[in-house]
Design a protein around this motif. Structure first.
Motif, mmCIF file in Angstrom:
data_model
loop_
_atom_site.group_PDB
_atom_site.id
_atom_site.type_symbol
_atom_site.label_atom_id
_atom_site.label_comp_id
_atom_site.label_asym_id
_atom_site.label_seq_id
_atom_site.Cartn_x
_atom_site.Cartn_y
_atom_site.Cartn_z
ATOM 1 N N LYS A 1 0.854 -1.181 0.000
ATOM 2 C CA LYS A 1 0.000 0.000 0.000
ATOM 3 C C LYS A 1 0.894 1.236 0.000
ATOM 4 N N PRO A 2 0.676 2.167 -0.888
ATOM 5 C CA PRO A 2 1.473 3.394 -0.863
ATOM 6 C C PRO A 2 1.063 4.253 0.319
ATOM 7 N N PRO A 3 1.992 5.004 0.968
ATOM 8 C CA PRO A 3 3.422 5.010 0.657
ATOM 9 C C PRO A 3 4.135 3.812 1.298
ATOM 10 N N LEU A 4 5.194 3.296 0.664
ATOM 11 C CA LEU A 4 5.925 2.144 1.150
ATOM 12 C C LEU A 4 6.869 2.530 2.273
ATOM 13 N N VAL A 5 6.925 1.713 3.322
ATOM 14 C CA VAL A 5 7.826 1.940 4.440
ATOM 15 C C VAL A 5 9.024 1.006 4.268
ATOM 16 N N HIS A 6 10.220 1.557 4.265
ATOM 17 C CA HIS A 6 11.415 0.737 4.106
ATOM 18 C C HIS A 6 11.785 0.092 5.435
ATOM 19 N N THR A 7 12.139 -1.189 5.380
ATOM 20 C CA THR A 7 12.531 -1.922 6.586
ATOM 21 C C THR A 7 13.491 -3.031 6.183
ATOM 22 N N SER A 8 14.302 -3.435 7.128
ATOM 23 C CA SER A 8 15.260 -4.504 6.851
ATOM 24 C C SER A 8 14.633 -5.863 7.147
ATOM 25 N N LEU A 9 15.285 -6.930 6.685
ATOM 26 C CA LEU A 9 14.773 -8.273 6.932
ATOM 27 C C LEU A 9 14.731 -8.579 8.422
ATOM 28 N N ARG A 10 15.772 -8.182 9.147
ATOM 29 C CA ARG A 10 15.822 -8.475 10.588
ATOM 30 C C ARG A 10 14.711 -7.741 11.326
ATOM 31 N N ASP A 11 14.456 -6.487 10.925
ATOM 32 C CA ASP A 11 13.369 -5.734 11.577
ATOM 33 C C ASP A 11 12.007 -6.317 11.210
ATOM 34 N N LEU A 12 11.875 -6.766 9.973
ATOM 35 C CA LEU A 12 10.604 -7.352 9.534
ATOM 36 C C LEU A 12 10.281 -8.620 10.320
ATOM 37 N N VAL A 13 11.300 -9.478 10.516
ATOM 38 C CA VAL A 13 11.102 -10.689 11.315
ATOM 39 C C VAL A 13 10.881 -10.338 12.780
ATOM 40 N N GLY A 14 11.631 -9.360 13.286
ATOM 41 C CA GLY A 14 11.550 -8.994 14.699
ATOM 42 C C GLY A 14 10.214 -8.410 15.104
ATOM 43 N N ARG A 15 9.465 -7.858 14.142
ATOM 44 C CA ARG A 15 8.147 -7.302 14.486
ATOM 45 C C ARG A 15 7.180 -8.383 14.965
ATOM 46 N N LYS A 16 7.282 -9.579 14.397
ATOM 47 C CA LYS A 16 6.373 -10.656 14.770
ATOM 48 C C LYS A 16 6.997 -11.611 15.777
ATOM 49 N N TYR A 17 8.302 -11.813 15.661
ATOM 50 C CA TYR A 17 9.006 -12.741 16.559
ATOM 51 C C TYR A 17 10.070 -11.955 17.322
ATOM 52 N N LEU A 18 9.690 -11.425 18.483
ATOM 53 C CA LEU A 18 10.585 -10.547 19.239
ATOM 54 C C LEU A 18 11.865 -11.267 19.652
ATOM 55 N N HIS A 19 11.788 -12.563 19.928
ATOM 56 C CA HIS A 19 12.979 -13.281 20.403
ATOM 57 C C HIS A 19 13.998 -13.497 19.283
ATOM 58 N N LEU A 20 13.599 -13.224 18.036
ATOM 59 C CA LEU A 20 14.533 -13.386 16.918
ATOM 60 C C LEU A 20 15.088 -12.047 16.425
ATOM 61 N N ARG A 21 14.802 -10.973 17.154
ATOM 62 C CA ARG A 21 15.180 -9.645 16.670
ATOM 63 C C ARG A 21 16.695 -9.541 16.454
ATOM 64 N N ARG A 22 17.474 -10.035 17.380
ATOM 65 C CA ARG A 22 18.948 -9.951 17.257
ATOM 66 C C ARG A 22 19.591 -11.338 17.190
ATOM 67 N N HIS A 23 18.880 -12.282 16.650
ATOM 68 C CA HIS A 23 19.399 -13.645 16.611
ATOM 69 C C HIS A 23 20.519 -13.748 15.585
ATOM 70 N N PRO A 24 21.631 -14.422 15.938
ATOM 71 C CA PRO A 24 22.777 -14.514 15.010
ATOM 72 C C PRO A 24 22.475 -15.290 13.725
ATOM 73 N N LEU A 25 21.414 -16.091 13.721
ATOM 74 C CA LEU A 25 21.085 -16.844 12.513
ATOM 75 C C LEU A 25 20.724 -15.929 11.344
ATOM 76 N N LEU A 26 20.290 -14.701 11.662
ATOM 77 C CA LEU A 26 19.837 -13.797 10.609
ATOM 78 C C LEU A 26 20.843 -12.696 10.292
ATOM 79 N N ASN A 27 22.080 -12.815 10.782
ATOM 80 C CA ASN A 27 23.040 -11.725 10.538
ATOM 81 C C ASN A 27 23.749 -11.854 9.189
#
Length: 808
Positions: free
Chosen positions: A14-40
């Motif tokens: 939906k416009p306007p598009l909000v830019h976000t990173s993959l780690r932030d996108l995952v972290g929004r739903k799975y808080l425990h994976l926000r800084r997980h080393p598997l996604l670095n």
């Protein structure tokens, strides 16, 4: 090693598009994976990550380099679509695994070079897996042993039907229809007063919401600016196409359709490329979910196969046709061309009504009268539309009433039995040919259920909106037609269907007003279940406490003790309660005793004929006599009452002063107990009739019973004692009622004992005839003898008419 799974349902861009990173996108739903080393993104740590994407067709992904830049950094902000595109390109976390679910029509949205493997999930291909699903669902939360046994029996019956009914087996190939089958069986067999109220319409509405909630139909070719305009509710598309087909089938009593008919009703008058594309997507993704090829089996010979043997299509579940037809009508999709044109013009004028009013108010002083009248007509047009549309709502209500009380459907099984038979099959003689002209009795019931607020809320989530004003208009008209129809005598099956309609509607005010027109509910021979008992009690509970039926007839309904407890609220709303020819044992008398002691009940007549109550049950029931002042007629005919029970009854009669008639015929009462009971009735202030026929009473005892029926206290009062067709050397004035009762019930009684009693009657009649000097009296004896002989001959040949208590 262990997998780290991330399930993401991508939102539509939906416009306007909000830019976000993959780690932030995952972290929004799975808080425990926000800084997980598997996604670095370092090394090969991402090889243990699995991304699950559900419904990829909802995202407008663009794989062109110019639209989605390349990115390999999980921390770099990108548009959400760009993040997903780079994951699929294997630029971002290339070691990670990705599992995507999507519709068949959307496979080409992802270029093939980015896909390693395609799998189409169709349904159960292993019968053992399917059976395990049914077992786990039907045994779910079945704590009691009895319910566990019933659930196991249901599973066996279901699988017997699946083996011989290939159409149902084809439907249950899809897990969704397995869920619907289990939910319906739960509703039919495990309804109880503690569980939340559920309706059949609610089950089907929930089924569609689970499968199509949030689903849209779009071509996927639009730009971001026009995406919202291109998306339409998938469920509304189903209603306007498949619902239209279902409605036509219901109107013309057809359940199968040719390919040409599918093209006519579902394709319609398609014109534009856009409409053709939507239709192709719908046929690829959805149509097979509702319609399936008619499976030819040895059980049925389809009547409507064309001469060339063309393939026919049927609804995967027969009830779904009636549900979609009802939804098509209630949503107003069957409007005439005039109604559709009127609505479009009214909306256009309504949008400009404020401007028109303002202009008219300014220039009204300068415009000639005739021209001014034209402007007023434009202002009145929306009111004309309201009048036309209200007539349409009245048409819906008339359709519901007409379909509910069709003459040709009057003696079908009640609608709940029809639903059960469609799942578990019909046990007994099988039809040699398939009859496609089945009754569509669920159709009006679904129409009523769809007007319930809870179902309207679920439908609103599918963008199928039924306005409250529409419901009010339909309800007002429906009330009038229902009251008119129920003023006529209805067969028990039709009356049960009416109660189901009122229950599905869940409108206490409408239910109360309709029931005020009913004074007698006769459900004799209806196979009552816990659900039907709950429906009857729920419907009658909508009436005020002062409401009373003249009679509630539940004879031959296969009632048991548990059902009696569910029917307690219904029993409070009747004066006469008929429970004869059921399976009520001594434990049921506890409930009946408490009912007679309940100050809110006012039962004046209680019929318990042909229930194995025995002496112990009758003793429990008699405990209510000292504190009950409403009971006037009590029938304990053929309840296993013996001498001890008769003596206790005689002892307690003086504690109850309002009883007028007592029936203890066809029991095991001998001479001594019978005489004591007659003496007690003779001294009772209000009892005028006592039934004692078909008891093992000697001839001498019968002769003395009528004499003992005369009260010593007052020569004017006499108790009618019905013990035989004769009274000494005379014919009893009650011979005809005695013989009528025997004829009506002999088919379910012990044949040998009834025949012995009839032979005794013949001997008594022959002896009495010989004692008569009068020719006319002997002639009267001969006439009664012929009636008894005729009854005996019919019993010997087994040609007696079915008893009122004989289940069809």
């Amino acid at each position: 090693g262990d997998w780290c799974g991330c399930a993401l349902t991508p939102p539509m861009d939906k416009p306007p598009l909000v830019h976000t990173s993959l780690r932030d996108l995952v972290g929004r739903k799975y808080l425990h994976l926000r800084r997980h080393p598997l996604l670095n993104g370092e090394g090969e740590q991402a090889k243990d990550v699995l991304f699950l994407f559900k419904g990829m067709e909802k995202m407008q992904l663009d794989f062109r380099i110019g639209s989605s830049e390349l990115c390999s950094d999980p921390n770099e902000p990108l548009p959400p679509g760009g993040v997903v595109v780079n994951l699929l390109r294997k630029y971002l976390l290339p070691e990670a695994s990705i599992l995507v679910s999507t519709r068949l029509s959307a496979l080409d949205r992802i270029p093939q070079k980015y896909v390693n493997h395609y799998v189409q999930i169709c349904g159960f291909n292993d019968p053992d897996r399917q059976r395990a699903y049914f077992t786990s669902r039907l045994l779910q939360q079945r704590g009691e042993t009895a319910q566990n046994q019933e659930a196991q029996a249901l599973i066996e019956l279901l699988y017997l039907n699946l083996q011989r009914e290939s159409q149902l087996a084809a439907a249950c190939y899809l897990p969704s229809y397995c869920w619907l089958t289990c939910a319906t069986l739960h509703f039919l067999h495990f309804t109880n007063t503690q569980a939340p109220i559920r309706t059949l319409t609610g089950i089907y509405t929930s089924f569609l919401r689970l499968n199509f909630g949030g689903e849209v139909l779009s071509t996927g070719t639009a730009t971001n600016e026009s995406i919202q305009e291109q998306h339409g509710s998938l469920m509304m598309y189903v209603v306007r196409t498949v619902g239209k087909l279902a409605y036509d089938g219901v109107m013309y009593k057809r359940t199968s359709f040719s390919e040409k008919e599918l093209e006519q009703w579902i394709g319609g008058k398609t014109k534009t490329d856009e409409e053709l594309h939507l239709l192709a997507m719908f046929q690829t993704d959805v149509l097979d979910f509702f319609l399936a090829p008619c499976v030819e089996s040895r059980k049925y010979i389809p009547k409507d196969l064309g001469e060339n043997g063309e393939r026919r299509y049927v609804f995967a579940v027969p009830a779904m046709q009636e549900y979609l037809a009802a939804l098509y009508v209630v949503l107003g999709e069957n409007k005439s061309a005039l109604e559709k044109l009127t609505k479009e013009v009214s909306v256009a004028i309504g949008q400009a009504s404020e401007d028109v009013n303002a202009i008219v108010n300014i220039f009204s002083k300068f415009i000639p009268l005739r021209i001014f009248a034209i402007f007023n007509l434009l202002k009145l047009f929306p009111k004309l539309f309201e009048k036309i549309i209200s007539q349409n709502k009245g048409k819906i209500a008339r359709t519901m009433a007409a379909e509910m009380f069709r003459t040709e459907d009057s003696y079908n099984e009640d609608v709940l039995d029809q639903v059960e038979q469609s799942l578990l099959g019909v046990h007994g003689p099988k039809p040699k040919q398939y009859d496609d002209s089945q009754p569509f009795e669920l159709y009006p019931i679904f129409m009523g259920g769809l007007l319930h607020y809870g179902n309207r809320v679920l439908l609103q989530q599918l963008d199928c909106n039924i306005q409250s004003a529409t419901v009010a208009q339909i309800t007002r008209t429906l009330r009038k037609y229902l009251v008119r129809e129920i003023s006529k005598p209805l067969p028990p099956e039709e009356l049960m269907d009416l109660l189901v309609l009122l229950y599905e509607f869940q409108n206490p005010r409408l239910t109360e007003e309709v029931l005020f027109s009913i004074r007698r509910i006769c459900l004799t021979n209806i196979r009552m279940t816990s659900l039907k008992c709950f429906i009857l009690s729920s419907v009658l509970s909508c009436t005020p406490a002062s409401y009373r039926l003249k009679e509630l007839d539940l004879s031959s309904c296969l009632l048991n003790h548990d059902m009696l407890q569910m029917l307690w609220p219904a029993f409070r709303h009747t004066h006469s309660l008929n429970l004869q020819f059921n399976s009520l044992g001594p434990e049921s008398c506890v409930t009946l005793r408490d009912l007679l002691l309940d100050p809110k009940s006012s039962i004046s007549s209680l019929q318990l004929c042909d229930n194995p109550l025995l002496d112990s049950g009758c003793s429990t029931l008699l405990e209510a006599l000292p504190h009950n002042q409403s009971l006037m007629h009590l029938s304990l005919l053929h309840t296993g009452l013996g001498d001890s029970g008769a003596l206790e009854l005689a002892e307690r009669l003086h504690q109850h002063t309002t009883l007028q008639e007592l029936n203890v015929a066809y029991n095991n009462i001998g001479d001594s107990a019978a005489m004591i009971l007659v003496d007690a009735c003779r001294e009772h202030p209000s009892i005028h009739t006592l039934h004692l026929y078909l008891n093992p009473i000697s001839n001498l005892g019968k002769q003395s019973l009528s004499v003992r029926g005369v009260s010593k206290a007052s020569s004017n009062r006499r108790v009618r004692v019905l013990a035989s067709v004769t009274e000494g050397s005379d014919i009893s004035e009650d011979w005809h009622p005695i013989l009528s009762v025997i004829r009506e019930n002999a088919s379910t009684w012990e044949r040998k004992r009834v025949m012995q009693q009839l032979e005794i009657f013949l001997k008594d009649l022959e002896w009495g005839r010989q004692q008569q000097p009068s020719f006319w009296k002997r002639l009267h004896f001969r006439r009664v003898q012929k009636q008894v002989q005729h009854t005996l001959q019919m019993l010997e040949k087994n040609v007696l008419p079915p008893s009122k208590g004989f289940n069809k």
